[in-house]
Motif scaffolding. Structure first.
Motif, mmCIF file in Angstrom:
data_model
loop_
_atom_site.group_PDB
_atom_site.id
_atom_site.type_symbol
_atom_site.label_atom_id
_atom_site.label_comp_id
_atom_site.label_asym_id
_atom_site.label_seq_id
_atom_site.Cartn_x
_atom_site.Cartn_y
_atom_site.Cartn_z
ATOM 1 N N GLN A 207 22.766 -31.541 -17.936
ATOM 2 C CA GLN A 207 22.025 -30.374 -18.630
ATOM 3 C C GLN A 207 21.841 -29.510 -17.413
ATOM 4 O OE1 GLN A 207 19.119 -32.548 -20.957
ATOM 5 N NE2 GLN A 207 19.517 -30.677 -22.208
ATOM 6 N N LYS B 274 10.277 -21.497 -17.527
ATOM 7 C CA LYS B 274 11.233 -20.710 -16.916
ATOM 8 C C LYS B 274 12.238 -21.422 -15.888
ATOM 9 C CE LYS B 274 9.002 -16.167 -16.390
ATOM 10 N NZ LYS B 274 8.291 -15.289 -15.465
ATOM 11 N N ALA B 275 13.549 -21.435 -15.841
ATOM 12 C CA ALA B 275 14.315 -22.178 -15.134
ATOM 13 C C ALA B 275 13.839 -21.919 -13.562
ATOM 14 C CB ALA B 275 15.855 -21.595 -15.069
ATOM 15 N N GLU C 72 18.919 -23.985 -17.061
ATOM 16 C CA GLU C 72 18.751 -22.825 -18.144
ATOM 17 C C GLU C 72 18.468 -23.591 -19.471
ATOM 18 O OE1 GLU C 72 20.655 -22.883 -15.510
ATOM 19 O OE2 GLU C 72 19.833 -21.070 -14.578
ATOM 20 N N GLU C 73 19.431 -24.520 -19.732
ATOM 21 C CA GLU C 73 19.439 -25.314 -21.060
ATOM 22 C C GLU C 73 17.972 -25.822 -21.414
ATOM 23 O OE1 GLU C 73 24.301 -26.279 -21.274
ATOM 24 O OE2 GLU C 73 22.691 -27.840 -20.633
ATOM 25 N N ALA D 283 15.267 -24.925 -19.754
ATOM 26 C CA ALA D 283 14.131 -24.199 -19.819
ATOM 27 C C ALA D 283 14.250 -23.742 -21.392
ATOM 28 C CB ALA D 283 14.507 -22.891 -18.879
ATOM 29 N N LYS D 284 15.207 -23.481 -22.027
ATOM 30 C CA LYS D 284 15.081 -22.635 -23.495
ATOM 31 C C LYS D 284 14.411 -23.907 -24.379
ATOM 32 C CE LYS D 284 19.086 -19.650 -23.101
ATOM 33 N NZ LYS D 284 20.422 -19.466 -23.662
ATOM 34 N N GLU D 285 14.726 -25.316 -23.998
ATOM 35 C CA GLU D 285 14.181 -26.283 -24.847
ATOM 36 C C GLU D 285 12.659 -26.587 -24.596
ATOM 37 O OE1 GLU D 285 15.587 -28.163 -27.093
ATOM 38 O OE2 GLU D 285 17.677 -27.248 -26.903
ATOM 39 N N LYS E 141 10.799 -24.128 -23.235
ATOM 40 C CA LYS E 141 10.088 -22.994 -22.701
ATOM 41 C C LYS E 141 9.358 -22.844 -21.650
ATOM 42 C CE LYS E 141 10.907 -22.261 -27.023
ATOM 43 N NZ LYS E 141 12.132 -21.530 -27.404
#
Length: 209
Positions: free
Chosen positions: A17, A29-30, A20-21, A23-25, A27
């Protein structure tokens, strides 16, 4: 010595992973996740955020909560932790707020002064302005008999005279005075004087038969 960031990094690569992936999961920031993997905790907003971010990231990757907490506390020096923004930028942001508060205080002070001056002017306006005065009757150019009733309105606190003779003024400022004029063109002169000596004079020229 095992470092928490390296452990998280390896676990993420095993799961194939990207930051960025994840980070979206979760919440977060990357850039913060990358800082955690580097052990660069001073890039996180605050000590409280740092601990929460690490806990959430480790939990998502399936690492032991007890192990990650121990590693984090060992690596993280709370006394040396810094905020995301350096002090110079923080001060720059605080300055406009401080200036805004000063401006608001100045505006309130000016409004207060204006209210005080307005009140004083209203209370003592008679000391600066002459009294108001109007003649209702007779009108200029009227033809009338020798006995004339002069009526009008003035400031209620003013003294009114008609051709030099005092007239009665009511509490509302209305006045009335009977005068006798000589035949021909006659002048009715009304004078209102307030307690500060300010005067207003209004004259009417009428034709007396």
């Amino acid at each position: 010595m095992v470092r928490l960031g390296h452990l998280l990094h390896q676990k993420r690569l095993q799961r194939k992973q990207t930051l960025e992936e994840i980070a979206k999961e979760i919440k977060i920031k990357a850039t913060f996740l990358a800082a955690i993997e580097r052990g660069d905790y001073n890039k996180l907003p605050s000590p409280a955020y740092a601990q929460g971010f690490v806990r959430n990231y480790a939990s998502y990757l399936g690492l032991s909560k007890a192990e990650t907490t121990m590693l984090f506390k060992r690596e993280f020096d709370e006394k040396r932790a810094m905020k995301v923004l350096p002090d110079s930028m923080v001060k720059t942001k605080e300055f406009p707020i401080q200036r805004l508060r000063i401006q608001q205080s100045l505006i309130l002070f000016i409004i207060f002064v204006l209210i005080i001056f307005s009140y004083l002017f209203f209370q003592y306006r008679a000391a600066f302005l002459p009294p108001s005065l109007t003649i209702t009757s007779p009108q200029a150019g009227n033809r009338t008999s020798q006995d004339v009733t002069v009526t009008g309105k003035a400031d209620s606190n003013a003294t009114v005279t008609v051709n030099g003779e005092p007239a009665t003024v009511t509490s509302s400022g209305d006045f009335q005075k009977d005068v006798t004029l000589f035949p021909g063109s006659a002048i009715v002169s009304v004078k209102a004087t307030n307690r500060f000596g300010k005067s207003t004079i209004v004259q009417r020229t009428i034709d007396v038969q």
